[in-house]
Scaffold this active site. Structure first.
Site, short mmCIF file in Angstrom:
data_model
loop_
_atom_site.label_atom_id
_atom_site.label_comp_id
_atom_site.label_asym_id
_atom_site.label_seq_id
_atom_site.Cartn_x
_atom_site.Cartn_y
_atom_site.Cartn_z
N ARG A 259 0.83 -1.22 0.00
CA ARG A 259 0.00 0.00 0.00
C ARG A 259 0.86 1.26 0.00
O ARG A 259 0.51 2.25 0.64
CB ARG A 259 -0.94 0.04 1.22
CG ARG A 259 -1.91 -1.12 1.27
CD ARG A 259 -3.25 -0.72 1.94
NE ARG A 259 -4.06 -1.91 2.09
CZ ARG A 259 -4.45 -2.39 3.27
NH1 ARG A 259 -4.14 -1.77 4.39
NH2 ARG A 259 -5.18 -3.48 3.32
N ARG B 46 -3.54 6.51 0.76
CA ARG B 46 -4.13 7.73 1.30
C ARG B 46 -3.25 8.47 2.30
O ARG B 46 -3.59 9.56 2.72
CB ARG B 46 -5.47 7.39 1.97
CG ARG B 46 -6.58 7.09 0.97
CD ARG B 46 -7.84 6.63 1.68
NE ARG B 46 -7.64 5.39 2.42
CZ ARG B 46 -8.53 4.83 3.23
NH1 ARG B 46 -9.68 5.42 3.45
NH2 ARG B 46 -8.28 3.69 3.83
N ARG C 1 -7.15 11.14 -6.26
CA ARG C 1 -8.29 10.23 -6.16
C ARG C 1 -9.59 10.95 -5.81
O ARG C 1 -10.66 10.40 -5.96
CB ARG C 1 -8.00 9.19 -5.06
CG ARG C 1 -7.27 7.95 -5.52
CD ARG C 1 -8.19 6.83 -5.94
NE ARG C 1 -9.07 6.35 -4.86
CZ ARG C 1 -10.36 6.58 -4.79
NH1 ARG C 1 -10.95 7.29 -5.69
NH2 ARG C 1 -11.07 6.08 -3.81
N ASP D 91 -6.55 -3.26 -7.46
CA ASP D 91 -7.21 -3.86 -6.31
C ASP D 91 -7.41 -5.34 -6.56
O ASP D 91 -7.60 -5.74 -7.70
CB ASP D 91 -8.56 -3.18 -6.08
CG ASP D 91 -9.13 -3.51 -4.71
OD1 ASP D 91 -9.86 -4.54 -4.60
OD2 ASP D 91 -8.83 -2.81 -3.74
N TYR E 60 -14.25 -12.91 0.15
CA TYR E 60 -14.91 -11.63 -0.14
C TYR E 60 -16.22 -11.84 -0.91
O TYR E 60 -17.22 -11.17 -0.66
CB TYR E 60 -14.01 -10.74 -1.00
CG TYR E 60 -13.09 -9.84 -0.22
CD1 TYR E 60 -13.60 -8.78 0.54
CD2 TYR E 60 -11.71 -10.01 -0.27
CE1 TYR E 60 -12.75 -7.93 1.24
CE2 TYR E 60 -10.85 -9.17 0.43
CZ TYR E 60 -11.38 -8.12 1.18
OH TYR E 60 -10.54 -7.29 1.87
#
Length: 365
Positions: free
Chosen positions: A35, A39, A48, A84, A162
């Site tokens: 990552r 952010r 983004r 992703d 998921y």
């Protein structure tokens, strides 16, 4: 949209990460962060801000920009394509949306075995995931040979969990109940996922990826027996099939990394699963991991991401201790999981610099 060719890539200037992955000697220990495009960077939030998350994933230009951002700030030894793991379930025809404050959410998760029939049984990865391949090609050119570019995918069990849970879960009880109640259907789904992942990873190499990481992020929800039955066979198969397809298609045989979070019970098996590198989370001691994985694989990891909240001097001490534990060779420094959004870029920089400084020092003496 600008499509560039997966040929004539710039010459690689820093191959430290690839050398370490292949078990060759390095002057310093290479380092990158899971990552690392994220952010915690103000420029990431700006890029983004106006975009839907998966729309960003589908824009090669934005993926390229986000992949390059951390490299403009830090002397990292590798880039990892911004994407992703849930693009694979999307390629199978499932709808996933990013819900603010909640994370990725499937509008219609798999509930019954019959729901498997709704999935695409044959996936043309170029048609469904070509945008990732374009992002890789564009980014590989834009990197100008500064560092290698890593491609990745989620592993079958993690994606399956998921698809059944419909999002994150603390227990994964819905997905795990399938393993106990519907073992055949579970294998059918895992096989379908593995086949798509194999084509997807080969396509990433064709597009210009110079290494591949498989994320089994939910390994920790399985016990040793379930891992043995439902995760490991597919992890092994993916490595083997990707390598034989790369050979067949005369593509480069790139190093592959398996990162199975919280799977200490399986380290020996993972070391023999056909991957050049075994990634580790922060809950295992470096010496123990070495003892279990032997001499023939490179290890990657495993500083606790939360260590980056510590003062910079402390980060340096922790890095030094980690390097002494793993040794500086056959080793790629990383965190034991991804960076968190509220982390200070300065502290990320301190981590990267400490790995380079301490490993050079240890190598000299």
């Amino acid at each position: 949209s600008f499509i560039c060719s997966p040929k004539g890539f710039p010459k690689l200037k820093n191959d430290t990460f690839l050398r370490a992955a292949r078990g060759e000697e390095t002057e310093h220990t290479p380092v990158w962060c899971m990552r690392q495009a994220g952010r915690y960077l103000p420029e990431f939030r700006e890029t983004r801000a106006a975009q839907d998350f998966f729309a960003t994933c589908r824009s090669p230009k934005l993926c390229c920009e986000l992949t390059l951002q951390p490299l403009r700030r830090f002397p990292l030894d590798a880039a990892i394509i911004f994407s992703d793991i849930l693009v694979v379930p999307q390629a199978l025809g499932m709808e996933v949306v990013m819900v603010p404050g909640k994370g990725p959410t499937f509008t219609e998760p798999l509930k019954e075995v019959e729901d498997l029939l709704k999935l695409r049984q044959k996936v043309d990865v170029t048609a469904e995931l070509g945008y990732v391949f374009q992002a890789i090609t564009l980014t590989r050119h834009s990197l100008e040979g500064r560092v290698p570019l890593i491609g990745f995918s989620g592993a079958p069990w993690t994606l399956m969990s998921y698809m059944i849970e419909g999002g994150g879960s603390t227990t994964m009880s819905k997905a795990k109940s399938w393993l106990y109640r519907h073992p055949e259907a579970s294998h059918q789904l895992l096989r379908l996922l593995a086949d798509v992942i194999i084509d997807y990873l080969v396509g990433q190499v064709a597009a210009g990826a110079q290494a591949l990481q498989l994320f089994e992020s939910h390994a920790g929800h399985l016990g040793p027996e379930q891992f043995q039955d439902f995760a490991l066979p597919y992890i092994r198969d993916i490595a083997q099939a990707v390598k034989s397809k790369l050979k067949e298609e005369a593509l480069p045989l790139v190093p592959m990394i398996i990162f199975a979070k919280d799977a200490h019970y399986a380290l020996r098996d993972l070391a023999n699963a056909g991957y050049e590198v075994v990634g580790l989370d922060w809950t295992i001691r470096p010496q123990e991991a070495r003892a279990q994985t032997g001499k023939d694989v490179t290890l990657q990891g495993n500083l606790d991401p939360c260590a980056l909240y510590a003062p910079k001097e402390k980060i340096g001490e922790l890095v030094k201790k980690m390097l002494e534990g793993f040794g500086t060779q056959r080793y790629i420094a990383n965190l034991g999981h991804g960076l968190y959004p509220d982390m200070s870029p300065e502290h990320v920089g301190a981590f990267v610099e400490a790995v380079h400084a301490h490993s050079r020092h240890i190598n000299k003496h």
